[in-house]
Scaffold this motif. Structure first.
Motif, PDB file in Angstrom:
ATOM      1  N   GLN A 124      62.530  26.367  25.259  1.00 63.51           N
ATOM      2  CA  GLN A 124      63.183  27.670  25.287  1.00 63.51           C
ATOM      3  C   GLN A 124      64.116  27.752  26.495  1.00 63.51           C
ATOM      4  OE1 GLN A 124      59.342  29.764  25.230  1.00 63.51           O
ATOM      5  NE2 GLN A 124      60.034  30.825  23.381  1.00 63.51           N
ATOM      6  N   ILE A 125      65.218  28.450  26.306  1.00 64.04           N
ATOM      7  CA  ILE A 125      66.210  28.650  27.362  1.00 64.04           C
ATOM      8  C   ILE A 125      66.345  30.154  27.584  1.00 64.04           C
ATOM      9  CG2 ILE A 125      68.611  28.314  28.074  1.00 64.04           C
ATOM     10  CD1 ILE A 125      68.659  25.951  25.999  1.00 64.04           C
ATOM     11  N   ILE A 126      66.335  30.558  28.847  1.00 59.90           N
ATOM     12  CA  ILE A 126      66.533  31.952  29.220  1.00 59.90           C
ATOM     13  C   ILE A 126      67.720  32.016  30.175  1.00 59.90           C
ATOM     14  CG2 ILE A 126      65.554  33.943  30.418  1.00 59.90           C
ATOM     15  CD1 ILE A 126      62.774  32.913  29.589  1.00 59.90           C
TER      16      ILE A 126
ATOM     17  N   VAL B 260      72.560  26.661  18.518  1.00 65.06           N
ATOM     18  CA  VAL B 260      71.579  27.739  18.407  1.00 65.06           C
ATOM     19  C   VAL B 260      72.241  29.056  18.812  1.00 65.06           C
ATOM     20  CG1 VAL B 260      70.707  27.294  20.744  1.00 65.06           C
ATOM     21  CG2 VAL B 260      69.268  28.508  19.118  1.00 65.06           C
ATOM     22  N   LYS B 261      71.870  30.133  18.146  1.00 63.17           N
ATOM     23  CA  LYS B 261      72.470  31.444  18.424  1.00 63.17           C
ATOM     24  C   LYS B 261      71.644  32.163  19.481  1.00 63.17           C
ATOM     25  CE  LYS B 261      74.018  35.688  16.139  1.00 63.17           C
ATOM     26  NZ  LYS B 261      75.362  35.605  16.710  1.00 63.17           N
ATOM     27  N   PRO B 262      72.284  32.685  20.514  1.00 60.43           N
ATOM     28  CA  PRO B 262      71.530  33.408  21.542  1.00 60.43           C
ATOM     29  C   PRO B 262      70.968  34.731  21.020  1.00 60.43           C
ATOM     30  CG  PRO B 262      73.730  32.783  22.330  1.00 60.43           C
ATOM     31  CD  PRO B 262      73.716  32.568  20.855  1.00 60.43           C
ATOM     32  N   VAL B 263      69.777  35.056  21.477  1.00 58.73           N
ATOM     33  CA  VAL B 263      69.175  36.370  21.250  1.00 58.73           C
ATOM     34  C   VAL B 263      69.413  37.188  22.515  1.00 58.73           C
ATOM     35  CG1 VAL B 263      67.039  37.645  20.845  1.00 58.73           C
ATOM     36  CG2 VAL B 263      67.416  35.426  19.707  1.00 58.73           C
ATOM     37  N   LEU B 264      70.184  38.266  22.414  1.00 59.73           N
ATOM     38  CA  LEU B 264      70.525  39.081  23.576  1.00 59.73           C
ATOM     39  C   LEU B 264      69.460  40.148  23.809  1.00 59.73           C
ATOM     40  CD1 LEU B 264      74.384  39.534  23.101  1.00 59.73           C
ATOM     41  CD2 LEU B 264      73.128  37.690  24.254  1.00 59.73           C
ATOM     42  N   ASP B 265      69.004  40.243  25.038  1.00 58.19           N
ATOM     43  CA  ASP B 265      67.911  41.159  25.376  1.00 58.19           C
ATOM     44  C   ASP B 265      68.245  41.885  26.678  1.00 58.19           C
ATOM     45  OD1 ASP B 265      65.524  42.425  26.044  1.00 58.19           O
ATOM     46  OD2 ASP B 265      64.271  40.778  25.334  1.00 58.19           O
ATOM     47  N   PRO B 266      68.503  43.200  26.623  1.00 56.04           N
ATOM     48  CA  PRO B 266      68.850  43.932  27.848  1.00 56.04           C
ATOM     49  C   PRO B 266      67.736  43.940  28.882  1.00 56.04           C
ATOM     50  CG  PRO B 266      68.505  45.449  26.005  1.00 56.04           C
ATOM     51  CD  PRO B 266      68.533  44.068  25.424  1.00 56.04           C
ATOM     52  N   ARG B 267      66.517  43.618  28.484  1.00 52.14           N
ATOM     53  CA  ARG B 267      65.419  43.580  29.454  1.00 52.14           C
ATOM     54  C   ARG B 267      65.561  42.426  30.444  1.00 52.14           C
ATOM     55  NH1 ARG B 267      60.537  43.687  25.224  1.00 52.14           N
ATOM     56  NH2 ARG B 267      61.904  42.044  24.416  1.00 52.14           N
ATOM     57  N   LEU B 268      66.429  41.466  30.132  1.00 51.04           N
ATOM     58  CA  LEU B 268      66.670  40.326  31.033  1.00 51.04           C
ATOM     59  C   LEU B 268      67.830  40.589  31.996  1.00 51.04           C
ATOM     60  CD1 LEU B 268      66.227  37.428  28.451  1.00 51.04           C
ATOM     61  CD2 LEU B 268      64.645  38.055  30.282  1.00 51.04           C
TER      62      LEU B 268
ATOM     63  N   PRO C 230      65.241  16.924  24.335  1.00 47.08           N
ATOM     64  CA  PRO C 230      65.285  15.819  23.368  1.00 47.08           C
ATOM     65  C   PRO C 230      66.066  16.181  22.113  1.00 47.08           C
ATOM     66  CG  PRO C 230      63.058  16.089  24.248  1.00 47.08           C
ATOM     67  CD  PRO C 230      63.855  17.261  24.735  1.00 47.08           C
ATOM     68  N   HIS C 231      66.891  15.256  21.666  1.00 43.11           N
ATOM     69  CA  HIS C 231      67.727  15.478  20.485  1.00 43.11           C
ATOM     70  C   HIS C 231      66.858  15.796  19.272  1.00 43.11           C
ATOM     71  CE1 HIS C 231      71.146  15.164  17.806  1.00 43.11           C
ATOM     72  NE2 HIS C 231      70.459  14.323  17.050  1.00 43.11           N
ATOM     73  N   GLY C 232      67.258  16.774  18.510  1.00 39.90           N
ATOM     74  CA  GLY C 232      66.534  17.139  17.298  1.00 39.90           C
ATOM     75  C   GLY C 232      65.381  18.094  17.515  1.00 39.90           C
ATOM     76  N   THR C 233      65.119  18.467  18.771  1.00 46.31           N
ATOM     77  CA  THR C 233      64.037  19.391  19.079  1.00 46.31           C
ATOM     78  C   THR C 233      64.468  20.830  18.782  1.00 46.31           C
ATOM     79  OG1 THR C 233      63.296  17.928  20.855  1.00 46.31           O
ATOM     80  CG2 THR C 233      62.471  20.181  20.899  1.00 46.31           C
ATOM     81  N   GLU C 234      63.555  21.627  18.247  1.00 47.51           N
ATOM     82  CA  GLU C 234      63.850  23.044  18.044  1.00 47.51           C
ATOM     83  C   GLU C 234      64.012  23.730  19.401  1.00 47.51           C
ATOM     84  OE1 GLU C 234      61.926  27.134  16.140  1.00 47.51           O
ATOM     85  OE2 GLU C 234      60.746  25.282  16.191  1.00 47.51           O
ATOM     86  N   VAL C 235      65.035  24.569  19.499  1.00 43.22           N
ATOM     87  CA  VAL C 235      65.332  25.271  20.746  1.00 43.22           C
ATOM     88  C   VAL C 235      65.520  26.755  20.442  1.00 43.22           C
ATOM     89  CG1 VAL C 235      66.927  25.482  22.698  1.00 43.22           C
ATOM     90  CG2 VAL C 235      66.492  23.236  21.686  1.00 43.22           C
TER      91      VAL C 235
END
Length: 213
Positions: free
Chosen positions: A148-150, A76-84, A48-53
């Motif tokens: 949330q997006i992974i 939104v800026k990606p958070v990079l995580d080597p565990r993924l 949905p538009h305007g939703t925090e992601v």
């Protein structure tokens, strides 16, 4: 309701070169870049538009490039995580797939599967692989954010989903949730019962426009 949109990165150079992926830091192909655009558009339409992601990604180039396209469209800026990351295949990473196939020792049908030695120097066991993905998921889910997006890899998707449904690691030796490259898997948790649902596994309908292009 919390929703996790889990993306498996689209076509990368190791796919077309016939080499082992894992921690080999391959890039998206031109077709993969087009698919990343399509993934970003699909997520924009679903959220949905305007939703925090919040956006999380493996730090390898094929996933971080996919996450960059998504992040640019959603602001939104990606958070990079080597565990993924995908499973480490040790010394096989970047070598021809047939090199690994000749040496690979598959897990037994019955018996210890999570700590099984696959016969390749430096490769992770399933247990090591699962523990790091579970740890990343624990941290991601501590956030109250409802969208949330992974961005991860096809193999690691299994442990993202297994963690989501709270499957104990020691019970995950036979687990396999398969999804095509460039797919979106949708995970939902309701606010009342807090039941966790696999609402859609490996959706690729959004890739039709990318392939047409």
């Amino acid at each position: 309701m919390r929703t996790l949109h889990v993306v498996t990165h689209p076509e990368a150079t190791h796919h077309v070169e016939g080499v082992v992926g894992g921690w080999h830091d391959s890039r998206l192909t031109p077709a993969g870049v087009r698919a990343a655009f399509a993934i970003a558009r699909a997520l924009r339409d679903r959220i949905p538009h305007g939703t925090e992601v919040e956006l999380f990604s493996s730090d390898l180039r094929r996933t971080s490039r996919t996450a960059d396209e998504v992040g640019e469209l959603l602001g939104v800026k990606p958070v990079l995580d080597p565990r993924l990351r995908e499973k480490s295949y040790g010394e096989a990473g970047g070598k021809p797939q047939e090199w690994l196939d000749r040496r690979f020792v598959p897990p037994p049908a019955v018996g210890e599967r999570m700590d099984h030695d696959e016969g390749v120097a430096g490769a992770e066991t399933k247990a090591e692989w699962a523990r790091r993905v579970y740890a990343a998921m624990d941290e991601i889910l501590r956030s109250p954010c409802e969208q949330q997006i992974i961005v991860t890899h096809g193999g690691s998707l299994t442990y993202v989903v297994a963690s989501w449904i709270r499957m104990p690691i020691e019970s995950a030796g036979y687990a396999s949730f398969r999804a095509p490259s460039g797919s979106i898997t949708t995970l939902r948790e309701d606010d009342f019962f807090h039941n966790r649902q696999v609402a859609g596994l490996g959706d690729t309908r959004h890739l039709d426009s990318a392939q047409a292009g």
